[in-house]
Design a protein around this motif. Structure first.
Motif, PDB file in Angstrom:
ATOM      1  N   ASP A 245     -22.138 -39.490  31.166  1.00  0.00           N
ATOM      2  CA  ASP A 245     -22.416 -40.925  31.077  1.00  0.00           C
ATOM      3  C   ASP A 245     -23.525 -41.359  32.026  1.00  0.00           C
TER       4      ASP A 245
ATOM      5  N   LEU B   3     -19.707 -39.415  23.548  1.00  0.00           N
ATOM      6  CA  LEU B   3     -19.932 -40.848  23.683  1.00  0.00           C
ATOM      7  C   LEU B   3     -20.965 -41.271  22.655  1.00  0.00           C
TER       8      LEU B   3
ATOM      9  N   ASP C  20     -23.493 -49.011  21.192  1.00  0.00           N
ATOM     10  CA  ASP C  20     -23.873 -49.207  22.591  1.00  0.00           C
ATOM     11  C   ASP C  20     -23.599 -47.984  23.451  1.00  0.00           C
TER      12      ASP C  20
ATOM     13  N   LYS D 167     -20.789 -46.639  24.140  1.00  0.00           N
ATOM     14  CA  LYS D 167     -19.558 -46.760  24.917  1.00  0.00           C
ATOM     15  C   LYS D 167     -18.295 -46.414  24.125  1.00  0.00           C
ATOM     16  N   THR D 168     -18.453 -45.887  22.920  1.00  0.00           N
ATOM     17  CA  THR D 168     -17.296 -45.419  22.172  1.00  0.00           C
ATOM     18  C   THR D 168     -17.050 -43.965  22.537  1.00  0.00           C
TER      19      THR D 168
ATOM     20  N   GLU E 228     -12.731 -47.430  23.571  1.00  0.00           N
ATOM     21  CA  GLU E 228     -13.936 -47.995  24.191  1.00  0.00           C
ATOM     22  C   GLU E 228     -13.867 -47.811  25.706  1.00  0.00           C
TER      23      GLU E 228
ATOM     24  N   ASP F  16     -16.376 -48.037  29.622  1.00  0.00           N
ATOM     25  CA  ASP F  16     -17.221 -49.027  30.294  1.00  0.00           C
ATOM     26  C   ASP F  16     -18.656 -48.606  30.529  1.00  0.00           C
ATOM     27  N   VAL F  17     -18.905 -47.299  30.568  1.00  0.00           N
ATOM     28  CA  VAL F  17     -20.230 -46.775  30.914  1.00  0.00           C
ATOM     29  C   VAL F  17     -20.781 -46.004  29.728  1.00  0.00           C
ATOM     30  N   PRO F  18     -22.008 -46.254  29.307  1.00  0.00           N
ATOM     31  CA  PRO F  18     -22.533 -45.607  28.095  1.00  0.00           C
ATOM     32  C   PRO F  18     -22.973 -44.163  28.316  1.00  0.00           C
ATOM     33  N   HIS F  19     -23.248 -43.534  27.202  1.00  0.00           N
ATOM     34  CA  HIS F  19     -23.742 -42.157  27.158  1.00  0.00           C
ATOM     35  C   HIS F  19     -25.089 -42.005  27.873  1.00  0.00           C
TER      36      HIS F  19
END
Length: 299
Positions: free
Chosen positions: A217, A257, A261, A263-264, A290, A292-295
């Motif tokens: 992430d 991820l 966005d 974040k899944t 879901e 909190d921090v994206p890929h």
């Protein structure tokens, strides 16, 4: 720790691995049907191709062609633009067991792990190699002495390769040199020393975690599927567990991820990783939640 709500995206598969978010869909390999699938966020699945000798790791060359680990014959396949599967590299002379997960860098170099021994036949544990396959299909060993190299990740700057070692109770990292060679191995995270044994059951019993697949992430943490702990954990560099999602009677063996966005969190779940069990009953599924921090980084 936050309470994450889990839902099922798709089910009815044997044993899913190699999760990748690519071009708006989740891609995955189903070991024992030989299918490579792509699934949208509504759960609609398309069979992309079939790999007779068992598909696993997935990655894309810069021109968009798909690379697939063909596990049992230890060949890296390439899916051409017209859908044909062709040989990209034969890794049988460079590996000690079925080839497995992989990651492809921005230059199209694939770093491919392998079992190192015959896991499903109960053979003695053995350490093994990591192989780099260049875009032209030339392959060479770039690391050795690894404890079942599995999920692999490249940092966003392209300078560091991180490798989960499923039966090593550790996660390793390497500097990626300009020519694609790797610097010396060092710990990204270490969860404790293991006994000097080639008995896999002894190694598993002494391990705090069995790092399988996962996802990097944007804060530099890893979501790590724990192949022996029926959970997925978010781990900081150094080994501190930041978050844990328990999955009851289901093991988690791969993750990605993605989503609009990034974040899944997608998780490949099954009751266990034993081939005879997974062939007998299609209990594999993809769980989603879901976070909190994206890929970040690759894959």
């Amino acid at each position: 720790m936050p309470k994450r709500e889990l839902s099922v995206l798709v089910s009815g598969y044997t044993y899913l691995e190699g999760l990748r978010w690519h071009e708006g869909r989740l891609w995955a390999s189903d070991f024992y049907t030989g299918k490579v699938i792509a699934v949208d966020l509504q759960g609609r699945a398309e069979v992309i191709c079939r790999v007779l000798e068992q598909p696993s790791g997935l990655g894309w060359l810069p021109d968009g062609r798909l690379l697939i680990s063909s596990m049992k014959d230890r060949k890296l396949l390439r899916r051409e633009a017209d859908g044909r599967l062709v040989l990209h590299a034969d890794l049988s002379a460079l590996t000690g067991g079925p080839i497995n997960d992989l990651v492809v860098d921005a230059q199209g170099r694939a770093y491919v792990g392998n079992f190192g021994f015959d896991l499903m036949a109960g053979a003695p544990f053995a350490t093994t190699t990591l192989v780099r396959v260049d875009p032209d299909g030339v392959a060479q060993v770039v690391a050795d002495g690894l404890w079942f190299p599995n999920g692999s990740f490249i940092t966003p700057d392209g300078k560091t390769l991180i490798v989960n070692e499923t039966f090593g109770n550790r996660i390793s990292e390497f500097d990626i040199l300009a020519d694609g060679a790797l610097g010396p191995r060092r710990d990204w995270a270490h969860f404790g020393a293991l006994p000097d044994s080639d008995d896999l059951s002894v190694l598993i019993a002494a391990s705090a975690i069995g790092p399988d697949g996962g996802a990097l992430d944007a804060e530099g943490a890893l979501w790590v599927a724990d192949a022996i702990g029926k959970r997925i954990v978010r781990v900081a560099r150094g080994g501190r567990i930041l978050e844990q999602i328990d999955t009851g009677d289901l093991g988690i063996f791969a993750a990605a991820l993605g989503g609009p966005d990034g974040k899944t969190l997608f998780m490949a779940a099954a009751p266990d990783f034993i081939e005879a069990n997974r062939r007998a009953k299609p209990e594999g599924r993809i769980l989603v939640t879901e976070v909190d921090v994206p890929h970040a980084g690759r894959p």
